[in-house]
Structure formats: structure tokens, C-alpha cells
Scaffold this active site. Structure first.
Site, PDB file in Angstrom:
ATOM      1  N   LYS A   1       0.870  -1.183   0.000  1.00  0.00           N
ATOM      2  CA  LYS A   1       0.000   0.000   0.000  1.00  0.00           C
ATOM      3  C   LYS A   1       0.895   1.217   0.000  1.00  0.00           C
ATOM      4  CE  LYS A   1      -4.036   1.969   0.411  1.00  0.00           C
ATOM      5  NZ  LYS A   1      -3.738   2.660  -0.858  1.00  0.00           N
TER       6      LYS A   1
ATOM      7  N   GLN B   1       7.302   3.858   3.864  1.00  0.00           N
ATOM      8  CA  GLN B   1       5.904   3.428   3.912  1.00  0.00           C
ATOM      9  C   GLN B   1       5.726   2.140   4.723  1.00  0.00           C
ATOM     10  OE1 GLN B   1       3.784   5.434   1.553  1.00  0.00           O
ATOM     11  NE2 GLN B   1       2.190   4.748   2.958  1.00  0.00           N
TER      12      GLN B   1
ATOM     13  N   LYS C   1       5.581   3.292   8.357  1.00  0.00           N
ATOM     14  CA  LYS C   1       4.391   4.125   8.543  1.00  0.00           C
ATOM     15  C   LYS C   1       3.146   3.249   8.599  1.00  0.00           C
ATOM     16  CE  LYS C   1       4.185   7.552   5.753  1.00  0.00           C
ATOM     17  NZ  LYS C   1       3.964   8.543   4.697  1.00  0.00           N
TER      18      LYS C   1
ATOM     19  N   LYS D   1       5.379   1.817  -3.151  1.00  0.00           N
ATOM     20  CA  LYS D   1       5.244   3.182  -3.687  1.00  0.00           C
ATOM     21  C   LYS D   1       5.512   3.132  -5.181  1.00  0.00           C
ATOM     22  CE  LYS D   1       4.629   7.517  -2.343  1.00  0.00           C
ATOM     23  NZ  LYS D   1       3.808   8.068  -1.265  1.00  0.00           N
TER      24      LYS D   1
ATOM     25  N   GLY E   1      -2.919   8.226  -4.169  1.00  0.00           N
ATOM     26  CA  GLY E   1      -2.305   9.441  -4.704  1.00  0.00           C
ATOM     27  C   GLY E   1      -1.064   9.852  -3.932  1.00  0.00           C
ATOM     28  N   ASP E   2      -0.368  10.815  -4.466  1.00  0.00           N
ATOM     29  CA  ASP E   2       0.769  11.473  -3.814  1.00  0.00           C
ATOM     30  C   ASP E   2       0.989  12.753  -4.627  1.00  0.00           C
ATOM     31  OD1 ASP E   2       3.108  10.907  -1.741  1.00  0.00           O
ATOM     32  OD2 ASP E   2       4.117  11.678  -3.509  1.00  0.00           O
TER      33      ASP E   2
ATOM     34  N   THR F   1      -4.727  13.272   5.390  1.00  0.00           N
ATOM     35  CA  THR F   1      -3.301  13.457   5.718  1.00  0.00           C
ATOM     36  C   THR F   1      -3.117  14.784   6.459  1.00  0.00           C
ATOM     37  OG1 THR F   1      -2.787  12.229   3.716  1.00  0.00           O
ATOM     38  CG2 THR F   1      -0.962  13.357   4.797  1.00  0.00           C
TER      39      THR F   1
ATOM     40  N   ASN G   1      -2.556  18.901  -1.599  1.00  0.00           N
ATOM     41  CA  ASN G   1      -3.567  18.189  -0.810  1.00  0.00           C
ATOM     42  C   ASN G   1      -3.247  18.210   0.688  1.00  0.00           C
ATOM     43  OD1 ASN G   1      -4.094  15.178   0.427  1.00  0.00           O
ATOM     44  ND2 ASN G   1      -5.883  16.027  -0.616  1.00  0.00           N
TER      45      ASN G   1
ATOM     46  N   SER H   1      -6.935   5.533   3.906  1.00  0.00           N
ATOM     47  CA  SER H   1      -6.996   4.685   2.713  1.00  0.00           C
ATOM     48  C   SER H   1      -7.354   3.247   3.106  1.00  0.00           C
ATOM     49  CB  SER H   1      -5.646   4.662   1.985  1.00  0.00           C
ATOM     50  OG  SER H   1      -5.523   5.755   1.111  1.00  0.00           O
TER      51      SER H   1
END
Ligand code: NDP
Length: 447
Positions: free
Chosen positions: A92, A113, A116, A128, A167-168, A212, A243, A379
Site C-alpha cells: 500500500k 511506507q 508508517k 510506492k 495518490g501522492d 493526511t 492536498n 486509505s
């Protein structure tokens, strides 16, 4: 075991095996320096090649993305997906579209990630992806054609139980829409759990857009409360205006703070009386404009072209733009100006030298893998709703987000205390995230 020597050997191996990837080296070094504390207590975490396996992605995919621009020219970009670690659940992590994207950047993001996602307490592994495609200045149809070509290859590698991108930077609701449409067309399946950040009428979750930025502010509230201080009345700087930044600004002001500056890559805007969030959303989200456009449309803001946002005086700083945007001199300036709290909304925005300054100047610092984990956590809540074909209310989902940020803060704080480095949330986050992943890897054998 000579822990310092062992950890240094791990780092030298990483440098040798991954040449030309400075951001990945930086992320790995930060984790390794925290692991020294763990290995001094429990050296079984060095068994079974655990650290070497952790530093090696399970799979790295690099692919060609050809597309045709509005003038009929063939353009070629490069696509990436790094599936780093799936010991806790399906991979993810977001997709980033930005001209600076390369394998090293995707690997640093994928590596972060893992820890996290572990900190969220939810069953998700780390990955990622992205491309060196630059959405800026492209027409709607060019963005759509690019997304369709990108998904034509990516779809071979993802799935709701395999790998779930989101997204990023450069990938928001519009891009997720085009990517999801193409996935559905190729596979003939309405597999909502394959991507997150979807539109609300086709499987998206309330609060995901805000998560976020809101999460960073919830984390900051916890940090300040632990010091018997409140966000209410504080002056806050937020870098970026994408964002993460927009919703950090919104939540900080809802809680009574004044956001006195925000930015993009062209400079910063000072807003001593606070930000008009509706105007900011209109400029950035609807019109896809620049921060200078915001300043041109109100007499309560000044645009500082190429200005350094960290020179603005504030109590709290939330770097929410990109990696290594806040260096040693910036950190000194913040501390000299009385800034007492920093939480990373972006991934690795503060350099190691800046973090050293925060430590020596007693500025309380929260790393991105803890402070910005609210996005991926929500998410995962979107995935839960998709799996049960349900949709939750805004308030319920927001409460889940608050609880998650509270739990992550407690994990960082308690782990830092356990390892006798109170207030060091970098060490706390790294160790708490690492242990869960490491225990699962040891339980599942050498794979
Ligand atoms: P967006 O694309 O929405 O916004 C990015 C913002 O950062 C823009 O204002 C952009 O300005 C600015 N920016 C990008 N590159 C630079 C640069 N080199 N120098 C200065 N400013 C820059 O991205 P997000 O808000 O989604 O992501 C921001 C950060 O947060 C990233 O580090 C991302 O990895 C991280 N993050 C995002 C999550 C999410 O849910 N979206 C989750 C967790 C972390 P400009 O338009 O001028 O380029």
C-alpha cells in the site's frame, strides 16, 4: 555483538547495492540509527538476515509509458512500482507524478511506507510508485492519455489483495479517476479495493481527501498537549499548497490557530491574519493556479517570489511540500524565531542536519512516518468500506482518524520512553514501526 560496527556494515552494504540513490540512503540511515537501540537490547533482530531482507524490496518494476500529446507527438515517460514489503498485508502506498521521480526516490518513499503502515495498526504492507511525468501545463486529455497508458502496464501488478496504490504529489482525485476507469476497462471488473482516493460515488471514502492534513494537525495537538500547550492561538507555517497542506491549514484554523504562511515551488505567501481556505481551495483545487494567484485576489496576503517560508516567525511549523525542503539553516532560523514544534506532513522534508538542530534547540519534532500516517490509515479504512460494500459517515470516519493519530502518538511516545530517549519521536516511530514488521518477518520465515 558490536552494535555500532554491525549497523555500519549494514549501511555500507546498502550504499554498495544501491548506488546513486541518496534519498534511499538517507531514509535507510535514519532507520538504522534507531535500530541500534533495539539491537542493544534484543540482538535476535539481527538473525535470519532480517535487516538485509528488510532493506531489499520484494519486487521493483520499471516500465515504459508512451503517450501522444495534443500536437500528435509521441512522448515517453518512465513508470515505477516498488513493492517493498508485504509481510503485514497487501502493498500500500501512493503514486507520485513529478519530473524529479526516479528509482531512488520511489525506494525511499516505499521504505518509509513500510514503517508508517505498520504504525497505523492496520493490515497493510509497504510500496510506492509513480512516474517522471509532469502534469503541470498538460491538458486534461494529455493527463488522461498518460494515466491510461500508465495503467495499461501497472494493472498486471496490482489488485485488492496484492497491491493498492493511491495518490501522492501530482496524483489527486482526477488522476485516480482516470487510472481506475482504465483498470476497470482492461480487467472488466469493478474492483473498488484496487485503488484508494476514489470519488465518493464510486467507492471513495469520506475524509480521505482531508485525512493526511487533518491527521498531521491531530498529531500536533497530541504533541502540544503532552507539553501542556494548545494549538488554539498559535501561529503556524505550512509549506506547500497541495492536498496535504490545504487540509492541514483548514484543520489548524478550525482549531483556533492562525496560519501565517504557505507556499509552492515559486515562493511563499504571508497571511498574518490567517488563510482564506475557501479562496485557497478555489485557486488550487478548482482552477489549478499558483499561490501568487491567491495573493493577487486578496489584500490580506503578500506573495514573496522565491522567498524562503522558514524565515516567517511562528510557534509551529508543518512542512507539507516535498523531501529535503527544510535544511540546517532553515531549522536554525525557525528555532531563533521561537518555533517550538515541527511535524512533517510531507515525507522526509527535514534534512538530518535540520533534525539535529531541532534536537539541540529543544524543538519538539515529529517525523512524517508518524505525523502523516493519517492519509494511508484512511486509505485502509476506504479498503474496509469497499470490502464490506459500505460507506461510513464523515464524523465516524474522522473519529477513526483521530483515534489512529492518538494511538500512533502514544506508540511513538511510549517507545521513546521505553528506550530512554523521551521526546525523541524519530526513534519512537522507527522502533515501534520496525518491531511489528520484524516480528512478522521472523514468524513467516526466510522469504
Ligand atoms: P500535491 O501534489 O497535492 O502538492 C504538492 C505541493 O508541494 C505543491 O504545493 C507543490 O508546489 C509543492 N512542491 C512540490 N515539489 C516542490 C519542490 N521541489 N519545492 C517546493 N515545493 C514543492 O502533493 P501532496 O500534498 O499530496 O503531497 C505533499 C507531500 O506529502 C509529499 O511529500 C507526499 O509524499 C506527502 N504525503 C502525501 C500524502 C497524501 O495523502 N497526499 C500522504 C502522506 C504523505 P508546486 O505546485 O509549485 O510544485
Amino acid at each position: 555483538m558490536d552494535v555500532d560496527k554491525t549497523v555500519d556494515e549494514y549501511y555500507q552494504q546498502i550504499l554498495k547495492r544501491n548506488p546513486g540513490e541518496p534519498e534511499f540512503h538517507q531514509a535507510a540511515q535514519e532507520i538504522l540509527s534507531s535500530l541500534k537501540y533495539v539491537l542493544r537490547k534484543d540482538d535476535h533482530y539481527a538473525d535470519e538476515g532480517l535487516i538485509q531482507r528488510l532493506a531489499e524490496p520484494e519486487r521493483q518494476i520499471i516500465f515504459r509509458v508512451p503517450w501522444i500529446d495534443d500536437q500528435g507527438n509521441v512522448r515517453v515517460n518512465r513508470g515505477f512500482r516498488v513493492q517493498f514489503n508485504s509481510v503485514l498485508g497487501p502493498y500500500k502506498g501512493g503514486l507520485r507524478f513529478h519530473p524529479s521521480v526516479n528509482l531512488g526516490i520511489i525506494k525511499f518513499l516505499g521504505f518509509e511506507q513500510i514503517f508508517k503502515n505498520s504504525l497505523t495498526g492496520l493490515p497493510i504492507g509497504g510500496g510506492k510508485g509513480g512516474s517522471d511525468f509532469d502534469p503541470k501545463g498538460k491538458s486534461e486529455h494529455e493527463v488522461m492519455r498518460f494515466c491510461q497508458s500508465f495503467m495499461l502496464e501497472l494493472q498486471r501488478h496490482i489488485g485488492e489483495d496484492i497491491d493498492v496504490p493511491a495518490g501522492d504529489i501530482g496524483v489527486g482525485g482526477r488522476e485516480i479517476g482516470y487510472l481506475f476507469g482504465q483498470y476497470r476497462r482492461i480487467t472488466g471488473r469493478h474492483e473498488s479495493g484496487v485503488l484508494t482516493g476514489k470519488g465518493l460515488t464510486w467507492g471513495g471514502s469520506l475524509v480521505r481527501t482531508e485525512a493526511t492534513g487533518y491527521g498531521v494537525v491531530y498529531f500536533m495537538q497530541e504533541m502540544m498537549a503532552s507539553n501542556k500547550e494548545r494549538l488554539h492561538g498559535a501561529k503556524v507555517i505550512v509549506s506547500g499548497s497541495g492536498n496535504v497542506a490545504i487540509y492541514a491549514i483548514e484543520k489548524a484554523q478550525e482549531l483556533g490557530a492562525t496560519v501565517v504562511a504557505f507556499s509552492d515551488s515559486s515562493g511563499y505567501v504571508s497571511t498574518p491574519e490567517g488563510v482564506d481556505v475557501e479562496l485557497l481551495k478555489d485557486v488550487k483545487e478548482v482552477r489549478r493556479g499558483r499561490v501568487s494567484d491567491y495573493a493577487n485576489e486578496t489584500d490580506k496576503a503578500t506573495f514573496h517570489e522565491k522567498g524562503n517560508i522558514w524565515e516567517v516567525k511562528a510557534d509551529v511549523a508543518l512542512p507539507c511540500a516535498t523531501q529535503n525542503e527544510l535544511g540546517e539553516e532553515d531549522a536554525k532560523m525557525l528555532a531563533d524565531n521561537g518555533c517550538k514544534y515541527v511535524a512533517e506532513g510531507a515525507n522526509m522534508p527535514c534534512t538530518p542536519e535540520a533534525i539535529d538542530v531541532f534536537n539541540t534547540r529543544h524543538t519538539l519534532f515529529a517525523p512524517g512516518k508518524a505525523a502523516n500516517a493519517g492519509g494511508v490509515a484512511t486509505s485502509a479504512l476506504e479498503m474496509q468500506q469497499n470490502a464490506s460494500r459500505d460507506s461510513w459517515s464523515f464524523n465516524y470516519t474522522d473519529q477513526r482518524l483521530r483515534d489512529t493519530m492518538h494511538n500512533i502518538f502514544r506508540a511513538c511516545n511510549d517507545t521513546a520512553n521505553e528506550y530512554e530517549v523521551p521526546g525523541d519521536y524519530v526513534v519512537g516511530a522507527n522502533i515501534a514501526g520496525f518491531k511489528k514488521v520484524a516480528d512478522a518477518m521472523l514468524a513467516q520465515g526466510v522469504i
